[in-house]
Motif scaffolding. Structure first.
Motif, PDB file in Angstrom:
ATOM      1  N   SER A   1       0.900  -1.223  -0.006  1.00 48.14           N
ATOM      2  CA  SER A   1       0.210   0.013  -0.123  1.00 48.14           C
ATOM      3  C   SER A   1       0.788   1.230   0.068  1.00 48.14           C
ATOM      4  CB  SER A   1      -0.749   0.086   1.406  1.00 48.14           C
ATOM      5  OG  SER A   1      -0.244   0.049   2.244  1.00 48.14           O
ATOM      6  N   VAL A   2       0.398   2.037  -0.937  1.00 43.44           N
ATOM      7  CA  VAL A   2       1.256   3.364  -1.226  1.00 43.44           C
ATOM      8  C   VAL A   2       0.413   4.550  -0.878  1.00 43.44           C
ATOM      9  CG1 VAL A   2       2.722   4.747  -2.612  1.00 43.44           C
ATOM     10  CG2 VAL A   2       2.830   2.449  -2.505  1.00 43.44           C
ATOM     11  N   GLY A   3       1.010   5.544  -0.203  1.00 36.84           N
ATOM     12  CA  GLY A   3       0.415   7.083  -0.214  1.00 36.84           C
ATOM     13  C   GLY A   3       1.398   7.842  -0.980  1.00 36.84           C
ATOM     14  N   ILE A   4       0.811   8.832  -1.703  1.00 38.54           N
ATOM     15  CA  ILE A   4       1.478   9.727  -2.434  1.00 38.54           C
ATOM     16  C   ILE A   4       1.344  11.173  -2.062  1.00 38.54           C
ATOM     17  CG2 ILE A   4       2.093  10.793  -4.839  1.00 38.54           C
ATOM     18  CD1 ILE A   4       1.446   8.043  -6.037  1.00 38.54           C
ATOM     19  N   ILE A   5       2.563  11.996  -1.447  1.00 34.26           N
ATOM     20  CA  ILE A   5       2.314  13.362  -1.407  1.00 34.26           C
ATOM     21  C   ILE A   5       2.855  14.206  -2.356  1.00 34.26           C
ATOM     22  CG2 ILE A   5       3.095  14.797   0.355  1.00 34.26           C
ATOM     23  CD1 ILE A   5       3.042  12.975   2.583  1.00 34.26           C
ATOM     24  N   GLY A   6       2.014  15.006  -3.152  1.00 37.18           N
ATOM     25  CA  GLY A   6       2.389  15.953  -4.009  1.00 37.18           C
ATOM     26  C   GLY A   6       1.465  15.575  -5.183  1.00 37.18           C
ATOM     27  N   SER A   7       1.245  16.346  -5.938  1.00 42.89           N
ATOM     28  CA  SER A   7       0.465  16.112  -7.432  1.00 42.89           C
ATOM     29  C   SER A   7       0.923  16.829  -8.628  1.00 42.89           C
ATOM     30  CB  SER A   7      -0.819  16.863  -7.185  1.00 42.89           C
ATOM     31  OG  SER A   7      -0.965  18.152  -6.683  1.00 42.89           O
ATOM     32  N   GLY A   8       2.543  16.873  -8.532  1.00 46.60           N
ATOM     33  CA  GLY A   8       2.941  17.727  -9.824  1.00 46.60           C
ATOM     34  C   GLY A   8       3.335  16.404 -10.658  1.00 46.60           C
ATOM     35  N   ASN A   9       4.489  16.593 -11.531  1.00 49.01           N
ATOM     36  CA  ASN A   9       4.628  16.025 -12.552  1.00 49.01           C
ATOM     37  C   ASN A   9       5.000  14.854 -12.241  1.00 49.01           C
ATOM     38  OD1 ASN A   9       4.041  18.015 -14.471  1.00 49.01           O
ATOM     39  ND2 ASN A   9       6.215  18.769 -14.537  1.00 49.01           N
ATOM     40  N   VAL A  10       6.161  14.627 -11.304  1.00 48.50           N
ATOM     41  CA  VAL A  10       6.673  13.251 -10.514  1.00 48.50           C
ATOM     42  C   VAL A  10       5.598  12.505 -10.102  1.00 48.50           C
ATOM     43  CG1 VAL A  10       8.258  12.222  -9.441  1.00 48.50           C
ATOM     44  CG2 VAL A  10       9.187  14.227 -10.506  1.00 48.50           C
ATOM     45  N   ALA A  11       4.522  13.057  -9.254  1.00 49.70           N
ATOM     46  CA  ALA A  11       3.454  12.240  -8.746  1.00 49.70           C
ATOM     47  C   ALA A  11       2.738  11.717  -9.889  1.00 49.70           C
ATOM     48  CB  ALA A  11       2.842  13.134  -7.861  1.00 49.70           C
ATOM     49  N   TRP A  12       2.462  12.393 -10.847  1.00 47.38           N
ATOM     50  CA  TRP A  12       1.551  12.134 -11.862  1.00 47.38           C
ATOM     51  C   TRP A  12       2.024  10.929 -12.638  1.00 47.38           C
ATOM     52  CZ3 TRP A  12      -2.929  14.132 -13.967  1.00 47.38           C
ATOM     53  CH2 TRP A  12      -3.473  13.618 -15.115  1.00 47.38           C
ATOM     54  N   HIS A  13       3.362  10.528 -13.051  1.00 44.85           N
ATOM     55  CA  HIS A  13       3.950   9.582 -13.766  1.00 44.85           C
ATOM     56  C   HIS A  13       4.031   8.421 -12.804  1.00 44.85           C
ATOM     57  CE1 HIS A  13       4.680  12.785 -16.476  1.00 44.85           C
ATOM     58  NE2 HIS A  13       4.712  11.798 -17.683  1.00 44.85           N
ATOM     59  N   ILE A  14       4.572   8.612 -11.719  1.00 44.67           N
ATOM     60  CA  ILE A  14       4.868   7.649 -10.809  1.00 44.67           C
ATOM     61  C   ILE A  14       3.564   6.867 -10.294  1.00 44.67           C
ATOM     62  CG2 ILE A  14       5.390   6.731  -8.500  1.00 44.67           C
ATOM     63  CD1 ILE A  14       7.842   8.525  -8.587  1.00 44.67           C
ATOM     64  N   ALA A  15       2.442   7.691 -10.105  1.00 46.42           N
ATOM     65  CA  ALA A  15       1.078   7.058  -9.811  1.00 46.42           C
ATOM     66  C   ALA A  15       0.609   6.469 -10.898  1.00 46.42           C
ATOM     67  CB  ALA A  15       0.129   8.343  -9.584  1.00 46.42           C
ATOM     68  N   HIS A  16       0.685   6.800 -12.204  1.00 47.99           N
ATOM     69  CA  HIS A  16       0.356   6.214 -13.406  1.00 47.99           C
ATOM     70  C   HIS A  16       0.885   4.728 -13.601  1.00 47.99           C
ATOM     71  CE1 HIS A  16      -2.117   9.560 -14.186  1.00 47.99           C
ATOM     72  NE2 HIS A  16      -2.814   8.927 -14.862  1.00 47.99           N
ATOM     73  N   GLY A  17       2.290   4.925 -13.428  1.00 50.54           N
ATOM     74  CA  GLY A  17       3.113   3.717 -13.445  1.00 50.54           C
ATOM     75  C   GLY A  17       2.618   2.704 -12.614  1.00 50.54           C
ATOM     76  N   PHE A  18       2.333   2.978 -11.370  1.00 54.59           N
ATOM     77  CA  PHE A  18       2.139   1.859 -10.411  1.00 54.59           C
ATOM     78  C   PHE A  18       0.546   1.170 -10.899  1.00 54.59           C
ATOM     79  CE2 PHE A  18       4.845   3.648  -6.854  1.00 54.59           C
ATOM     80  CZ  PHE A  18       5.936   2.616  -7.024  1.00 54.59           C
ATOM     81  N   LEU A  19      -0.193   2.112 -11.490  1.00 53.96           N
ATOM     82  CA  LEU A  19      -1.549   1.747 -11.952  1.00 53.96           C
ATOM     83  C   LEU A  19      -1.613   0.512 -12.759  1.00 53.96           C
ATOM     84  CD1 LEU A  19      -3.925   4.779 -12.976  1.00 53.96           C
ATOM     85  CD2 LEU A  19      -3.976   3.052 -10.848  1.00 53.96           C
ATOM     86  N   GLN A  20      -0.101   0.263 -13.467  1.00 51.73           N
ATOM     87  CA  GLN A  20      -0.025  -0.752 -14.233  1.00 51.73           C
ATOM     88  C   GLN A  20       0.515  -1.881 -13.728  1.00 51.73           C
ATOM     89  OE1 GLN A  20      -0.956   0.102 -17.473  1.00 51.73           O
ATOM     90  NE2 GLN A  20      -1.433   2.094 -16.541  1.00 51.73           N
TER      91      GLN A  20
END
Length: 252
Positions: A3-22
């Motif tokens: 389980s992961v929580g992400i702090i931030g919603s900028g460029n890096v957060a966007w790409h890492i979050a979408h990466g983990f979705l895969q």
């Protein structure tokens, strides 16, 4: 499943979050950020709850994707028992005041732009941590996203970041200056696209030293002066400075 929580919603957060979705091994439980617009966009795109205050729900790992100046403040907010990693290329782990026993670096070496998708499989992820066991955990997490994961300490990462600024940020700005020059002369900038593509390919294939061409490489002073006469302001200063560097590089 981690389980992961992400702090931030900028460029890096966007790409890492979408990466983990895969991946099927990671579940993003929440996103926390202060920019309401980008937070809502990211939350909506990955269907994960968003919060403007730090959630109390514990997760296996918190990824801190914020500006360098905000990393310490964010760490101060996190419970000491939580595991956390930040995505900066320049902040030294040993310079931070850590309450957490498990804290590390999860740095993707890439230039990210929101909504312009990048294949993370090719992106180097550089890992450092406060202890070896947590470093191994972060390596495993990065391995879910990329085929290029390696450990690198803070000093090495800082030097690599300097090289990345030269290779990416400065080169991109030179593209911008070229574009502005052509726009001023009413010439279509797309005419440069094949040249730009070949420049990058050649530098990667044979190395930038061997790939160098142009009037400074030939020590063609007449052409250099002719170009300088056409330029003014910052563009002229940049042209002159880089020309001098090339002349010195190939003077022997």
């Amino acid at each position: 499943m981690v389980s992961v929580g992400i702090i931030g919603s900028g460029n890096v957060a966007w790409h890492i979050a979408h990466g983990f979705l895969q991946t099927s091994e990671v579940k993003i439980k929440w996103i926390y950020g202060r920019n309401e617009k980008t937070l809502a966009e990211l939350s909506g795109s990955i269907h994960v709850p968003a919060f403007s205050r730090l959630p109390e729900e514990a997760v296996d790992l918190v990824l801190i994707c914020v500006s360098d100046d905000s990393i310490q403040d964010v760490l101060n907010q996190l419970p000491a028992s939580w595991k956390a990693a930040y995505t900066s290329g320049t902040v030294s782990l040993d310079k931070l005041e850590l309450r957490q026993e498990h804290c590390g670096v999860f740095y993707p070496l890439q230039s990210f732009t929101r909504k312009r998708m990048v294949s993370l499989k090719e992106v180097p992820f550089l890992i450092e941590a406060s202890n070896d066991s947590f470093a191994a955990e972060l390596e495993n997490m990065a391995g879910l996203l990329s085929n290029n994961v390696r450990r690198m300490d803070s000093e090495q990462r800082k030097q690599l970041h300097i090289a990345a600024v030269f290779s990416n940020n400065f080169v991109n700005h030179l593209f911008f200056l070229a574009q502005e020059h052509l726009k001023d002369k009413q010439i279509d900038q797309e005419i440069l696209h094949p040249l730009i593509s070949e420049t990058v390919r050649k530098a990667l294939e044979i190395g930038p030293f061997e790939a160098q061409s142009g009037p400074a490489r030939r020590n063609d002073r007449h052409t250099i002066q002719s170009h300088l006469n056409e330029l003014d302001g910052i563009s002229r200063e940049v042209y002159a400075l880089i020309t001098e560097s090339i002349l010195k590089t190939y003077s022997t």
